[in-house]
Design a protein around this motif. Sequence first.
Motif, PDB file in Angstrom:
ATOM      1  N   GLY A   1      13.529  60.416  10.103  1.00 26.92           N
ATOM      2  CA  GLY A   1      13.150  60.193  11.495  1.00 26.92           C
ATOM      3  C   GLY A   1      13.484  58.759  11.867  1.00 26.92           C
ATOM      4  N   ASN A   2      13.563  58.519  13.175  1.00 25.93           N
ATOM      5  CA  ASN A   2      13.890  57.161  13.622  1.00 25.93           C
ATOM      6  C   ASN A   2      12.844  56.130  13.227  1.00 25.93           C
ATOM      7  N   THR A   3      11.612  56.567  13.040  1.00 25.95           N
ATOM      8  CA  THR A   3      10.570  55.588  12.733  1.00 25.95           C
ATOM      9  C   THR A   3      10.259  55.526  11.233  1.00 25.95           C
ATOM     10  N   CYS A   4      10.957  56.327  10.438  1.00 25.23           N
ATOM     11  CA  CYS A   4      10.704  56.341   8.988  1.00 25.23           C
ATOM     12  C   CYS A   4      11.196  55.045   8.317  1.00 25.23           C
ATOM     13  N   PHE A   5      10.457  54.580   7.331  1.00 22.88           N
ATOM     14  CA  PHE A   5      10.968  53.485   6.485  1.00 22.88           C
ATOM     15  C   PHE A   5      10.456  53.623   5.056  1.00 22.88           C
ATOM     16  N   CYS A   6      10.308  54.877   4.613  1.00 22.33           N
ATOM     17  CA  CYS A   6       9.743  55.142   3.292  1.00 22.33           C
ATOM     18  C   CYS A   6      10.605  54.553   2.176  1.00 22.33           C
ATOM     19  N   ALA A   7      11.923  54.522   2.383  1.00 25.14           N
ATOM     20  CA  ALA A   7      12.800  54.036   1.310  1.00 25.14           C
ATOM     21  C   ALA A   7      12.432  52.599   0.944  1.00 25.14           C
ATOM     22  N   SER A   8      12.203  51.766   1.978  1.00 23.59           N
ATOM     23  CA  SER A   8      11.886  50.367   1.687  1.00 23.59           C
ATOM     24  C   SER A   8      10.503  50.212   1.063  1.00 23.59           C
ATOM     25  N   MET A   9       9.638  51.219   1.246  1.00 21.30           N
ATOM     26  CA  MET A   9       8.312  51.175   0.625  1.00 21.30           C
ATOM     27  C   MET A   9       8.315  51.878  -0.735  1.00 21.30           C
ATOM     28  N   HIS A  10       9.489  52.291  -1.178  1.00 22.09           N
ATOM     29  CA  HIS A  10       9.625  53.007  -2.454  1.00 22.09           C
ATOM     30  C   HIS A  10       8.740  54.241  -2.483  1.00 22.09           C
ATOM     31  N   ALA A  11       8.659  54.921  -1.357  1.00 20.12           N
ATOM     32  CA  ALA A  11       7.770  56.084  -1.240  1.00 20.12           C
ATOM     33  C   ALA A  11       8.522  57.327  -0.785  1.00 20.12           C
ATOM     34  N   GLY A  12       9.830  57.316  -0.818  1.00 21.04           N
ATOM     35  CA  GLY A  12      10.597  58.466  -0.379  1.00 21.04           C
ATOM     36  C   GLY A  12      12.051  58.060  -0.198  1.00 21.04           C
ATOM     37  N   PRO A  13      12.888  58.953   0.316  1.00 19.50           N
ATOM     38  CA  PRO A  13      12.591  60.321   0.759  1.00 19.50           C
ATOM     39  C   PRO A  13      12.612  61.356  -0.368  1.00 19.50           C
ATOM     40  N   ARG A  14      12.895  60.907  -1.599  1.00 20.09           N
ATOM     41  CA  ARG A  14      12.941  61.866  -2.711  1.00 20.09           C
ATOM     42  C   ARG A  14      11.563  62.020  -3.334  1.00 20.09           C
ATOM     43  N   VAL A  15      11.181  63.270  -3.513  1.00 17.20           N
ATOM     44  CA  VAL A  15       9.908  63.584  -4.158  1.00 17.20           C
ATOM     45  C   VAL A  15      10.065  63.341  -5.655  1.00 17.20           C
ATOM     46  N   THR A  16       9.134  62.596  -6.249  1.00 16.34           N
ATOM     47  CA  THR A  16       9.340  62.255  -7.659  1.00 16.34           C
ATOM     48  C   THR A  16       8.213  62.698  -8.591  1.00 16.34           C
TER      49      THR A  16
END
Lengths: 292, 395
Positions: free
Chosen positions: B169-184
């Motif tokens: 999404g345009n407001t997503c920033f999970c990658a920089s928080m090391h929280a996504g987008p891949r489920v681990t």
Amino acid sequence: MLMSDAPSITAPTASDRISDPMLPSPYRVQRARWDTDDTFSLELVPLDSDDIPHFAPGQFNMVYVYGVGEIPISISGDPTRRDLLVHTTRAVGTVTRAMSKLRVEDMLAARGPYGTAWPVAEAHQKDIVIVAGGIGLAPLRPAMYHIMAHREQYGRVVLLYGARTPGDVLYRKQLEQWRAHFDLDVFVTVDRATGSWRGSVGLVTSLIGRAPFDPLNTVALVCGPEVMMRFTTMGLEKRGVDTKNIYVSLERNMKCAIRLCGHCQFGSTFVCKDGPVFRYSQVQSLLTKWEV
Amino acid sequence: MVKISRREGRAAQLIEHHDFQSLFDVLKAKKYRLIGPTVRDGSVVYDEVARVDDLPVGYSDEQEKGSYRLNKSDDHRLFGYGVGPHSWKKFLFPPAVRLWQARRDDGSFQIIPEDYHAEPLALIGVRACELNAIAIQDRVFLDGEYRDPIYAAQREKLFVLAVNCGQAGNTCFCASMHAGPRVTGQFDLAVTEVINGESHYFTVEVGSPRGEEVLSEVPHRPASGEEKALANQIITQTAASMKRSIDTRGIKQRLYASFEHPQWDDIAARCLACGNCTQVCPTCFCSTVEDVTDLSGNTADRWRKWDSCFTTDFSYIVGGSIRSSVKSRYRQWMTHKLATWIEQFGTSGCVGCGRCITWCPVGIDITEEIAALRAEKQPATAVEAAKEDVSYADV
Ligand SMILES: Cc1cc2nc3c(=O)[nH]c(=O)nc-3n(C[C@H](O)[C@H](O)[C@H](O)COP(=O)(O)OP(=O)(O)OC[C@H]3O[C@@H](n4cnc5c(N)ncnc54)[C@H](O)[C@@H]3O)c2cc1C
Ligand code: SF4
Ligand code: SF4
Ligand code: FES
């Protein structure tokens, strides 16, 4: 424990109950008396056990008044007395006023004890300076009981107490008794003299300069309004007491007392769990900022 | 949900799109209530779903600062949108719950505990950021001296069907928080949705014996190397396409040092202190209690409700509120999320889901505000400086 004419009270004890950590236990008022115009003490006996939970000086309970609310109140009784829970409360708002209307035989509920304690064991062989303002004497009284019961383990013991007016002096009889001890220095001051008061007039901080203790071998316990604690700690520091040896008790909004509701946060600390008693050096930088 | 790490080496499996309903049926047969995304009043919310058709099939979302819009297309994509205003926290940490009841009787009262029955829930379509949010709330509610029994009971009764995000999404920033987008981890089954020409399938990873058992009852086959690679590529693309980020390096010290930063005044001039951000945030955990007495006065219920640090009451003590200014309340919220949380729980309090950005009525953006705070300069130049400070390209 139950009075024969009082309806029986059954408190759930199953520890796997879902609401358990937030579930208070019932107490009955055994004695209620006004200490000053706006401050009262309740002596409470537990209804679902013989003893009150063991507590350390400085810890508090969450006290529930039926239908009105639940608030944090320090335990102000003698920690060696397990039959009786004592709370000294200033009537200032909704819950505290409702609490002040309770009479002997009435019920309330409480859960606890919570929080950190005054470092009475760590302070062995040291001089003790207790500085209290107003209702701040209530959470310090259990520390006084402990220190007096183990008097030989401490150096000089000084109690500095400030109240607004002579009428606001809390635990007056007890202060007089303590003052009669040869091994205890008690100084009481009031902000404003009234009536026949011939004692000291001025802020409690003014007593620090001339109080008899060795600043390099002292543990100071401080409780009162936040401004009073700020000035007191400054006064103690000026005398040479290390901020690591000064302890303060903080007040914040508390809804759970079990580190779950978030209300009591103060910087990274939870006052209900990491406090209310803090080493001053731990919170000094936060206390000197506004709106933390 | 049993915490098991991914078993390495186990071949990825594949469920065809037309067999996905069978996954729902198996879970239902195992007595789970199925909760998943569904469209309500123009947004994707989490509620009971019975069939695959209850999901927002063919929907995609457009999210921006302070705005959210759903679009419908003809494709049959089941997970072609991001997170909406709801998070799974409402099931584990209910917005309002009665803790106990006091019953009065002749001057005394009894306290009657609440009997709370957690029911088995299968969460359908949990995103990586949301799994991380649950892991964060696990630390809050389960790892302390006192556990929240309501959370604990519900937590044990979850089946988690996670989904890797096929679009950011345009407001997503999970990658920089090391929280996504891949489920681990922390799931029973995790799927990646692939539409490739005529084929529409889900690659499946198994995360627990329970997941294994469920999968065994659903038509499936091993995924081919190519099918797996396609799925992988989708997740990589999602991460690469993310526009927002937070530079988390030294963020704790940075925020502590920023207590007097002029940017807080700038934010306070915009912030309405509405608390929307705390409501939608999947990690915010604050609550208050309320006493409700019935008309006769003979019963008094004690409720726990979600609360927000944006109210003045939140920090009220006799004499006044500790945080009376909006500035101090926003500062508390952001400093807690990104700095003090780390000291309290050993993790950031933010997973970069972007909800607080989308649902803020005035479009305050935590990523922009952090960038501005990181800029040492004065407010007028802060935004310019922020552009140099944070590179959005390196995500
Ligand atoms: C650790 C601790 C120990 C305390 N010990 C004592 C003591 O020994 N004696 C004493 O007189 N006072 C003590 N207090 C202060 C006491 O808790 C407040 O005076 C009391 O909460 C006021 O409630 P009220 O309803 O009468 O006031 P109101 O002004 O009517 O308060 C309204 C509501 O605000 C909330 N509220 C206000 N202040 C607080 C607070 N500090 N924490 C949580 N909620 C609050 C309550 O829900 C209350 O119902 C202590 C506070 C703390 C944190
Ligand atoms: S940041 Fe936005 S959503 Fe949060 S309280 Fe302020 S106006 Fe409301
Ligand atoms: S702070 Fe904002 S972006 Fe971070 S987890 Fe909460 S809602 Fe999501
Ligand atoms: S009072 Fe709830 S977290 Fe401290």
